[in-house]
Structures are given as C-alpha cells and as structure tokens.
Design a protein around this motif. Structure first.
Motif, PDB file in Angstrom:
ATOM      1  N   PHE A 385       0.819  -1.218   0.000  1.00  0.00           N
ATOM      2  CA  PHE A 385       0.000   0.000   0.000  1.00  0.00           C
ATOM      3  C   PHE A 385       0.850   1.264   0.000  1.00  0.00           C
ATOM      4  O   PHE A 385       0.337   2.351  -0.216  1.00  0.00           O
ATOM      5  CB  PHE A 385      -0.917   0.021   1.226  1.00  0.00           C
ATOM      6  N   SER A 386       2.139   1.081   0.275  1.00  0.00           N
ATOM      7  CA  SER A 386       2.980   2.257   0.472  1.00  0.00           C
ATOM      8  C   SER A 386       3.080   3.109  -0.787  1.00  0.00           C
ATOM      9  O   SER A 386       3.146   4.332  -0.704  1.00  0.00           O
ATOM     10  CB  SER A 386       4.368   1.836   0.937  1.00  0.00           C
ATOM     11  N   SER A 387       3.067   2.440  -1.971  1.00  0.00           N
ATOM     12  CA  SER A 387       3.202   3.227  -3.206  1.00  0.00           C
ATOM     13  C   SER A 387       1.984   4.132  -3.405  1.00  0.00           C
ATOM     14  O   SER A 387       2.112   5.255  -3.897  1.00  0.00           O
ATOM     15  CB  SER A 387       3.373   2.305  -4.408  1.00  0.00           C
ATOM     16  N   ILE A 388       0.802   3.648  -3.002  1.00  0.00           N
ATOM     17  CA  ILE A 388      -0.399   4.482  -3.118  1.00  0.00           C
ATOM     18  C   ILE A 388      -0.309   5.655  -2.146  1.00  0.00           C
ATOM     19  O   ILE A 388      -0.623   6.800  -2.499  1.00  0.00           O
ATOM     20  CB  ILE A 388      -1.666   3.641  -2.838  1.00  0.00           C
ATOM     21  N   ILE A 389       0.137   5.363  -0.940  1.00  0.00           N
ATOM     22  CA  ILE A 389       0.282   6.434   0.057  1.00  0.00           C
ATOM     23  C   ILE A 389       1.319   7.454  -0.413  1.00  0.00           C
ATOM     24  O   ILE A 389       1.123   8.663  -0.303  1.00  0.00           O
ATOM     25  CB  ILE A 389       0.686   5.841   1.422  1.00  0.00           C
ATOM     26  N   GLU A 390       2.419   6.963  -0.982  1.00  0.00           N
ATOM     27  CA  GLU A 390       3.463   7.865  -1.473  1.00  0.00           C
ATOM     28  C   GLU A 390       2.949   8.725  -2.614  1.00  0.00           C
ATOM     29  O   GLU A 390       3.315   9.895  -2.743  1.00  0.00           O
ATOM     30  CB  GLU A 390       4.672   7.052  -1.940  1.00  0.00           C
ATOM     31  N   THR A 391       2.088   8.129  -3.461  1.00  0.00           N
ATOM     32  CA  THR A 391       1.510   8.895  -4.564  1.00  0.00           C
ATOM     33  C   THR A 391       0.739  10.091  -4.034  1.00  0.00           C
ATOM     34  O   THR A 391       0.855  11.210  -4.535  1.00  0.00           O
ATOM     35  CB  THR A 391       0.572   8.008  -5.403  1.00  0.00           C
ATOM     36  N   ASP A 393       1.190  11.536  -1.149  1.00  0.00           N
ATOM     37  CA  ASP A 393       2.144  12.491  -0.579  1.00  0.00           C
ATOM     38  C   ASP A 393       2.807  13.327  -1.671  1.00  0.00           C
ATOM     39  O   ASP A 393       3.126  14.497  -1.470  1.00  0.00           O
ATOM     40  CB  ASP A 393       3.225  11.744   0.216  1.00  0.00           C
ATOM     41  N   ASP A 394       3.018  12.665  -2.854  1.00  0.00           N
ATOM     42  CA  ASP A 394       3.697  13.373  -3.948  1.00  0.00           C
ATOM     43  C   ASP A 394       2.839  14.474  -4.558  1.00  0.00           C
ATOM     44  O   ASP A 394       3.352  15.502  -4.967  1.00  0.00           O
ATOM     45  CB  ASP A 394       4.086  12.368  -5.051  1.00  0.00           C
ATOM     46  N   ILE A 395       1.550  14.232  -4.649  1.00  0.00           N
ATOM     47  CA  ILE A 395       0.720  15.174  -5.412  1.00  0.00           C
ATOM     48  C   ILE A 395      -0.114  16.102  -4.542  1.00  0.00           C
ATOM     49  O   ILE A 395      -0.695  17.047  -5.039  1.00  0.00           O
ATOM     50  CB  ILE A 395      -0.231  14.434  -6.381  1.00  0.00           C
ATOM     51  N   LYS A 396      -0.138  15.852  -3.246  1.00  0.00           N
ATOM     52  CA  LYS A 396      -1.035  16.670  -2.410  1.00  0.00           C
ATOM     53  C   LYS A 396      -0.607  18.131  -2.342  1.00  0.00           C
ATOM     54  O   LYS A 396      -1.424  19.005  -2.063  1.00  0.00           O
ATOM     55  CB  LYS A 396      -1.169  16.087  -1.007  1.00  0.00           C
ATOM     56  N   ASN A 397       0.684  18.380  -2.589  1.00  0.00           N
ATOM     57  CA  ASN A 397       1.146  19.774  -2.569  1.00  0.00           C
ATOM     58  C   ASN A 397       1.287  20.377  -3.961  1.00  0.00           C
ATOM     59  O   ASN A 397       1.669  21.534  -4.098  1.00  0.00           O
ATOM     60  CB  ASN A 397       2.496  19.861  -1.842  1.00  0.00           C
ATOM     61  N   LYS A 398       1.002  19.574  -5.003  1.00  0.00           N
ATOM     62  CA  LYS A 398       1.138  20.074  -6.375  1.00  0.00           C
ATOM     63  C   LYS A 398      -0.143  20.786  -6.805  1.00  0.00           C
ATOM     64  O   LYS A 398      -1.222  20.556  -6.264  1.00  0.00           O
ATOM     65  CB  LYS A 398       1.398  18.899  -7.334  1.00  0.00           C
ATOM     66  N   ILE A 399       0.017  21.627  -7.813  1.00  0.00           N
ATOM     67  CA  ILE A 399      -1.132  22.302  -8.398  1.00  0.00           C
ATOM     68  C   ILE A 399      -2.015  21.254  -9.082  1.00  0.00           C
ATOM     69  O   ILE A 399      -1.462  20.398  -9.768  1.00  0.00           O
ATOM     70  CB  ILE A 399      -0.669  23.353  -9.424  1.00  0.00           C
ATOM     71  N   PRO A 400      -3.322  21.225  -8.958  1.00  0.00           N
ATOM     72  CA  PRO A 400      -4.172  22.178  -8.234  1.00  0.00           C
ATOM     73  C   PRO A 400      -4.513  21.726  -6.815  1.00  0.00           C
ATOM     74  O   PRO A 400      -5.005  22.513  -6.032  1.00  0.00           O
ATOM     75  CB  PRO A 400      -5.433  22.196  -9.099  1.00  0.00           C
ATOM     76  N   LEU A 401      -4.227  20.413  -6.499  1.00  0.00           N
ATOM     77  CA  LEU A 401      -4.602  19.918  -5.170  1.00  0.00           C
ATOM     78  C   LEU A 401      -3.915  20.711  -4.064  1.00  0.00           C
ATOM     79  O   LEU A 401      -4.446  20.876  -2.977  1.00  0.00           O
ATOM     80  CB  LEU A 401      -4.228  18.437  -5.040  1.00  0.00           C
ATOM     81  N   GLY A 402      -2.709  21.183  -4.366  1.00  0.00           N
ATOM     82  CA  GLY A 402      -1.918  21.886  -3.367  1.00  0.00           C
ATOM     83  C   GLY A 402      -2.616  23.109  -2.819  1.00  0.00           C
ATOM     84  O   GLY A 402      -2.411  23.481  -1.664  1.00  0.00           O
TER      85      GLY A 402
ATOM     86  N   PHE B  21       0.571  15.740 -12.878  1.00  0.00           N
ATOM     87  CA  PHE B  21       0.601  16.649 -11.733  1.00  0.00           C
ATOM     88  C   PHE B  21       1.974  16.700 -11.079  1.00  0.00           C
ATOM     89  O   PHE B  21       2.339  17.686 -10.461  1.00  0.00           O
ATOM     90  CB  PHE B  21      -0.437  16.225 -10.689  1.00  0.00           C
ATOM     91  N   ARG B  22       2.738  15.578 -11.235  1.00  0.00           N
ATOM     92  CA  ARG B  22       4.028  15.509 -10.555  1.00  0.00           C
ATOM     93  C   ARG B  22       5.026  16.518 -11.111  1.00  0.00           C
ATOM     94  O   ARG B  22       5.912  16.964 -10.390  1.00  0.00           O
ATOM     95  CB  ARG B  22       4.629  14.106 -10.692  1.00  0.00           C
ATOM     96  N   ILE B  23       4.876  16.834 -12.393  1.00  0.00           N
ATOM     97  CA  ILE B  23       5.843  17.768 -12.983  1.00  0.00           C
ATOM     98  C   ILE B  23       5.482  19.220 -12.662  1.00  0.00           C
ATOM     99  O   ILE B  23       6.274  20.124 -12.893  1.00  0.00           O
ATOM    100  CB  ILE B  23       5.953  17.583 -14.511  1.00  0.00           C
ATOM    101  N   LEU B  24       4.266  19.428 -12.123  1.00  0.00           N
ATOM    102  CA  LEU B  24       3.867  20.797 -11.782  1.00  0.00           C
ATOM    103  C   LEU B  24       4.566  21.236 -10.494  1.00  0.00           C
ATOM    104  O   LEU B  24       4.924  20.412  -9.662  1.00  0.00           O
ATOM    105  CB  LEU B  24       2.350  20.867 -11.586  1.00  0.00           C
ATOM    106  N   PRO B  25       4.735  22.541 -10.340  1.00  0.00           N
ATOM    107  CA  PRO B  25       5.373  23.030  -9.102  1.00  0.00           C
ATOM    108  C   PRO B  25       4.425  22.918  -7.907  1.00  0.00           C
ATOM    109  O   PRO B  25       3.213  22.761  -8.082  1.00  0.00           O
ATOM    110  CB  PRO B  25       5.669  24.496  -9.419  1.00  0.00           C
ATOM    111  N   ASP B  26       4.989  23.001  -6.718  1.00  0.00           N
ATOM    112  CA  ASP B  26       4.163  23.028  -5.509  1.00  0.00           C
ATOM    113  C   ASP B  26       3.299  24.280  -5.502  1.00  0.00           C
ATOM    114  O   ASP B  26       3.747  25.360  -5.900  1.00  0.00           O
ATOM    115  CB  ASP B  26       5.050  23.025  -4.252  1.00  0.00           C
ATOM    116  N   ALA B  27       2.080  24.120  -5.039  1.00  0.00           N
ATOM    117  CA  ALA B  27       1.161  25.261  -4.995  1.00  0.00           C
ATOM    118  C   ALA B  27       1.456  26.119  -3.771  1.00  0.00           C
ATOM    119  O   ALA B  27       1.638  25.608  -2.678  1.00  0.00           O
ATOM    120  CB  ALA B  27      -0.276  24.774  -4.941  1.00  0.00           C
ATOM    121  N   VAL B  28       1.532  27.410  -4.000  1.00  0.00           N
ATOM    122  CA  VAL B  28       1.699  28.352  -2.891  1.00  0.00           C
ATOM    123  C   VAL B  28       0.534  29.327  -2.949  1.00  0.00           C
ATOM    124  O   VAL B  28       0.259  29.902  -4.001  1.00  0.00           O
ATOM    125  CB  VAL B  28       3.037  29.125  -3.017  1.00  0.00           C
TER     126      VAL B  28
END
Lengths: 459, 87
Positions: A385-391, A393-402, B21-28
């Motif tokens: 399950f770790s790869s799903i959890i890591e996924t 973690d990877d995208i939660k701060n990226k645009i637009p979810l971030g 989405f991974r290649i996008l920058p972090d949202a601020v």
C-alpha cells in the motif's frame, strides 16, 4: 610542564581578549521605542505637553505608516512635549531617531534629560545643521524635506557622546569623535526625552524614537511591546496524592513584554475527555506590571470533579489583555489521568499494531497448506500500500490539489491560534450549551439530508 | 499474490493518472488569498463562540464524501456496463 604553562597562558590571554572584545561586537538592545504606528493624535495626550502643535500623521513617514508631525507655534524654543523613559542600566547607551525638517532655519530636536533633571546633549536638526549638542556639526547643511536617521551614543563612565547620521536610503557616515564638553556632572543617565521645536520657522517630523542599552545598531530595533507568550507549561495538578480529581492547576509561564503599563493576564484551564467532551473549566485574572522576561506560577482553583480511571486532555491558556483587547495568547495541552490509586500518570506510549496473519503449524498438513496458499494469494503486505500512500504524498502539494492542502493547513493553523477567547472564559458554560445545541442540530439535519439523498438516488 | 497484483495495477493506474501533476510546481497560496483566509478566520472565530464552525465544516466534509462515493459508484457501474455481455 612548560607546555602546560604555555597552554594556560595562551588560554588566559585568549579569554581576556575575548572578554574585552565582546562589548565592541555586541549591539544594543532597545528599552524604549515609539514608532507611532499604534498611536493617534489623541493618544499623545498621555505625553506631557505644552502648546506645541503635534499630530500623528499617516503620510510621508520614514519607517512604517505613521509618524509624528510637529507644527508651528507662536513662541519657538523651549516649547516641547516630553515623556518619561526608562533609564539605561548599561554604561553605554544610545538614542536613535528619524527626523525631517521643512526648512533650513529653525529645526526639530530630541532633547534628553537625565534622572536629576539635567539637560543632556540633544540630537536633531537646527539652523541648517545636523547636530549633537554643542559638538561640531555632523552635517553642515542638511537637505530640507528629507528624512535623516540620527544616532547618539552616550558613555556614562567618561560622560562623553558621539554621533552619526544617514539620509533615508543612504549609508551611515562615520561616527564623530567622543566628546563631553557640556555633559552635566551627574552623568548621562536618562529619565526623560523632550521633543523640541526650537524655532517658529520650521515644521518637522519624527519617527522611530528609540532609546537603547549598549552600542547603537545599524538598523532600528524597536523593543517588543507585546510579543507572543514565550512558553506556557501546564504542570500536573496539585494535591495529586490526596484527591483523585482535578483539585487545582499550576500554570508556569514565561513571557516577553517591553511595556511598563499594567496589563491583565487571563489564565484558563479546561478539561476534556478523550472524546473531546467538555467537563469544565476555570479561570482567573491577574493585573500585573510585566517585566521583561519572567517565569511565574499561577494556581487555578478547583471547580469540578472528574470520574476516575479515564484519560483527559487538559488545556491551559494565558492571554495578555488591556480593556477590550487580547494582545497575545498561548495555549498548552497536557494529558493526564486520574486513577483509583490517586496517582497522576502520563499516557501510555501508543504502539502500532502490525497486520500479521500466520497459520497454525499444528493444524495439520492439509489445513496448514491451504492456509498458506490463501495467505500467499489474497493477503498483501502493508508495503504494497505504500506506493499508493506515497503517490498521495507526492501530489497533495502540487497544483491544483496543493491549493486545497495549503488552504486547509492555513485554516488549521488559524483555528489553533484563535482557540479559546475571552468570551469563553467568562461565559464558558452558557456558550457551550448553545454550541452543543447547534452541534446536535447540524448532525440531525445531516442525517435527514443523507436519508433524503439516498432515498432519491437514481442509479 | 492476486490481491497484490490488483493493488499493483491500481497503484500503477493512479501513478499514471497523476503523472502530469508531478511535474507541476508546488502550490503556494497567493498573498491575497492568505490574507482573505486570515480575515475570514477572524470573523469565524467570533461566530464560533456560539455557532460551532468546526462541526459545520465536518458536516460539509461528510456531505462531500457521500457525493463523491455516489459518483464513484456510478462511475464503476458505467465501467462494468462497458464489459461485453454485461448489461
């Protein structure tokens, strides 16, 4: 032996040089500062004034948004307003001020007086010059309408002063030589500053008037007025051996403040159980004149009794307040338990349970083999399950979810900061009844909405 | 083995879908938005004295979760119906 003596001699010289050198590298700490940011003209009536025209203005200031305007008066010299200030405790002290004059003649001055009422060398602009007392002019001709930062350092041991200046946006000039021709015999202690307009010909502005201990820093360092409470420790309740309930709380706290004005310190202690059910709270108010840094203790008396053998979250909070305004708050959480043996405990360390399924080797060859096959085919490892959890973690701060993540984090931060207000302290029980009523109502409404939504679901 | 393979496929699918989405920058958060949240939070903390804002937000979250679950269920149904022989 010779090596040891040489080593000790070197160490002694090194430490001696260090002790002498440190004061030259340590910049001063301000003990009084007025930036006028939190003042209006009406607030200046707390200063002793004569008929000088003064006003807090919000345009054309050097630092920040507000500054002081000194207008024209009919008489000129000796018209001033003054304010009592703290006396620096160090041998070296300084005064720093931003000043602007409308013209070349006349001027505006900061005039310090010592604790005996004797005049000290002044700093400011007067008759086309930037001056420190009667010393040689720091600048023979200043530019009217421009802000200048002027600093004066005072040495109470030698009764000498020196000064320097800089124009807004420019660099400091060199310090003048130490001089002490007109210092009073009683030295350069400081008890009062007067803002003087020595002429009827010139208006002026002042900003960031600072008095500090030690050598003057290059940049303004206003003293903290009401900073955040530094630490707030919520100790175990008293009398833990005699009563199993929360008999009283001991809050130890430490805070910074640079004011000599009395403030109210409001202490609150609240108890919730693990399900966040509110059990009770108590609060006290103390009016104190705060000192610069202090650690004190306060007892919040008993007002409620709790069932034994449960874990509770105790929240202690403290707030600085002047009438109508909370200036700073701090909250601390503490988890305690009352037990039948009346011993206060810290909570047990949480242990993570690993999801491990095993087969019983004693169950026989056929059953054990089937069990092992079933485990191999259908039971995944937690690592899978770790790869799903890591996924995530990877995208939660990226645009637009971030943006959502950042918004939620910001809201959570604010909700923590704004936890507990004065209203809760005073009307705690009453407001909790109302909140509980609304909480129940919201969830009942949600239940109705769910029922209706699923009932009318079209698949 | 079987469950592991299913998890791996789901994991790979999610990874592929989230790859852009991974290649996008972090949202601020823009400064204006942060200021707005701070401003609104000031009002909310006042209202929170009487009205439990945190509970209200939890209710909204629960509503969103339910709506997402319904949508997911419908999506899964749609995918299953695309399998030949399934109506």
């Amino acid at each position: 032996m010779a090596k040891k003596i040489a080593y000790r001699a070197f160490l002694g010289v090194f430490l001696g040089v260090l002790a002498v050198a440190i004061p030259f590298f340590v910049k001063g700490a301000s003990i009084f500062g007025e930036s006028f940011e939190n003042l209006s003209t009406g607030d200046l009536t707390s200063w002793d004034t004569t008929d000088i025209f003064y006003e807090v203005v919000a345009s054309g200031c050097a630092v920040g948004n507000k500054c002081l305007y000194l207008g024209l008066n009919n008489i000129g010299w000796s018209k001033y307003q003054y304010k009592d200030v703290s006396n620096p405790e160090t041998t070296i002290s300084y005064i720093s001020v931003w000043i602007k004059a409308s013209g070349g003649t006349g001027g505006v001055l900061v005039y310090p007086f010592n604790t005996d009422g004797d005049a000290l060398p002044y700093i400011g602009m007067w008759n086309n010059s930037i001056k420190i007392g009667d010393q040689a002019n720091l600048l023979a001709s200043y530019s009217a309408g421009n802000w200048y930062n002027i600093q004066m350092e005072m040495d109470s041991a030698t009764t000498k002063t020196r000064g320097r200046y800089r124009i807004l946006g420019g660099a400091w000039n060199n310090w003048s030589n130490w001089s002490g021709a007109t210092l009073p015999a009683s030295g350069v202690s400081l008890g009062q500053i007067r803002l003087v307009q020595p002429s009827i010909n010139t208006t002026g502005n002042m900003d960031n008037i600072i008095i500090g201990e030690g050598y003057a820093p290059d940049e303004d360092e206003l003293p903290p007025v009401f900073e955040e409470i530094k630490t707030l420790n919520f100790n175990q309740p008293l009398d833990e051996a005699s009563t199993p309930d929360f008999s009283s709380f001991l809050l130890s706290y430490q805070y910074y403040t640079g004011t000599t004005t009395p403030v109210s310190l409001i202490f609150n202690a609240s108890i919730y159980d693990e399900a966040e059910n509110f059990y009770g709270s108590n609060w006290i108010i103390e009016s104190v004149i705060p000192d610069s840094t202090s650690t004190k203790y306060v007892y919040i008396p008993k007002s409620f009794v709790l069932p034994n053998n449960k874990w509770y979250n105790a929240t202690g909070s403290m707030a600085f307040a002047i009438p109508g305004t909370i200036l700073a708050t701090s909250t601390s959480h503490f988890v305690v338990s009352t037990t039948s043996s009346a011993i206060w405990q810290i909570p047990p360390a949480s242990t993570s349970t690993e999801w491990v399924l095993t087969c019983d080797p004693e169950s026989g060859f056929f059953e054990n083999s089937l069990c092992r096959l079933a485990l191999f085919l259908f039971i995944p490892d937690m690592d899978d399950f770790s790869s799903i959890i890591e996924t995530w973690d990877d995208i939660k701060n990226k645009i637009p979810l971030g943006y959502f993540t950042a918004s939620i984090e910001k809201l959570e931060t604010l909700s923590t900061e704004t936890e507990e207000t004065i209203t809760f302290y005073i009307f705690g029980d009453f407001t909790n009844y109302i909140k509980n009523f609304f909480t129940t109502g919201f969830w009942i409404l949600f239940g109705f909405w769910c029922f209706n939504r699923i009932k009318n679901l079209e698949l | 083995m079987i469950t592991k393979a299913i998890i791996f496929i789901i994991s790979a699918l999610i990874y592929t879908l989230t790859l852009p989405f991974r290649i996008l920058p972090d949202a601020v958060l823009p400064e204006g938005v942060e200021n707005s949240i701070t401003e609104v939070s000031g009002y909310l903390s006042g209202i929170n004295t009487i009205l439990p804002i945190d509970v209200l937000l939890q209710v909204f979250q629960a509503m969103i979760v339910l709506e997402v679950a319904i949508l997911g269920f419908k999506g899964l149904n749609w995918v299953i119906r695309k399998i030949p022989g399934v109506n």
